[in-house]
Design a protein around this motif. Structure first.
Motif, PDB file in Angstrom:
ATOM      1  N   ARG A  28       0.831  -1.209   0.000  1.00  0.00           N
ATOM      2  CA  ARG A  28       0.000   0.000   0.000  1.00  0.00           C
ATOM      3  C   ARG A  28       0.866   1.259   0.000  1.00  0.00           C
ATOM      4  NH1 ARG A  28      -4.306   0.068   4.335  1.00  0.00           N
ATOM      5  NH2 ARG A  28      -5.795   0.275   2.665  1.00  0.00           N
ATOM      6  N   ARG A  33      -1.043   1.653  -7.881  1.00  0.00           N
ATOM      7  CA  ARG A  33      -2.454   1.277  -7.999  1.00  0.00           C
ATOM      8  C   ARG A  33      -3.060   1.005  -6.620  1.00  0.00           C
ATOM      9  NH1 ARG A  33      -3.774  -3.046 -12.567  1.00  0.00           N
ATOM     10  NH2 ARG A  33      -2.789  -1.415 -13.818  1.00  0.00           N
ATOM     11  N   GLN A  37      -5.812   3.427  -4.093  1.00  0.00           N
ATOM     12  CA  GLN A  37      -7.023   2.931  -3.428  1.00  0.00           C
ATOM     13  C   GLN A  37      -6.967   3.201  -1.927  1.00  0.00           C
ATOM     14  OE1 GLN A  37      -7.091  -1.208  -4.398  1.00  0.00           O
ATOM     15  NE2 GLN A  37      -7.768  -0.873  -6.516  1.00  0.00           N
ATOM     16  N   GLU A  40      -7.436   6.956  -1.198  1.00  0.00           N
ATOM     17  CA  GLU A  40      -8.834   7.360  -1.397  1.00  0.00           C
ATOM     18  C   GLU A  40      -9.700   6.896  -0.230  1.00  0.00           C
ATOM     19  OE1 GLU A  40     -10.319   6.018  -5.160  1.00  0.00           O
ATOM     20  OE2 GLU A  40      -8.960   7.309  -6.298  1.00  0.00           O
ATOM     21  N   LYS A  41      -9.500   5.649   0.199  1.00  0.00           N
ATOM     22  CA  LYS A  41     -10.291   5.117   1.312  1.00  0.00           C
ATOM     23  C   LYS A  41      -9.975   5.875   2.598  1.00  0.00           C
ATOM     24  CE  LYS A  41     -13.294   1.952   2.374  1.00  0.00           C
ATOM     25  NZ  LYS A  41     -14.633   2.045   1.825  1.00  0.00           N
TER      26      LYS A  41
END
Length: 120
Positions: A28, A33, A37, A40-41
């Motif tokens: 992460r 990519r 995510q 954004e979360k």
């Protein structure tokens, strides 16, 4: 016409994203990519929890006021109604702080609320 090489722009975007993902665990923090995510979360959680924090603090203040008021033989609802009748415009945050740190002053506020309820 000259050919446009987009490496600089893409690298800048990716760098900004990875800086936001710093401290995350596993891929992460370093895979674009997956980092996108995760970031954004995290933003969604941050937005939501800014609202939830306000609710949580209000609930804590109400519990503290209720505990202090019940020691004087009143309920929270009657106390709030009495403060409205007495014209006391302290918010719950201040009243909770008074109840915890200045119990004698808070007893005075309770007395005013009780007197206003007796007159009404």
């Amino acid at each position: 016409m000259a050919r446009v090489k987009r490496g600089t722009t893409t690298r800048t975007k990716h760098k900004r994203l990875l800086d936001q993902a710093k401290g995350y665990y596993g891929r992460r923090k370093n895979t674009i990519r997956i980092a996108r995510q995760a970031v954004e979360k995290a933003g969604q959680y941050a937005y939501r929890d800014r609202k939830v924090k306000k609710r949580a603090f209000r609930a804590i203040w109400i519990q503290r006021i209720n505990a202090a008021v019940r020691q004087e033989g009143m309920t929270y609802g009657n106390f709030i109604h009495g403060t409205k009748l007495a014209g006391i415009e302290l918010d719950r945050k201040v009243m909770a702080d008074l109840a915890m740190n200045e119990p004698e002053v808070f007893k005075g506020v309770i007395k005013q609320a009780q007197d206003a309820l007796a007159k009404a």
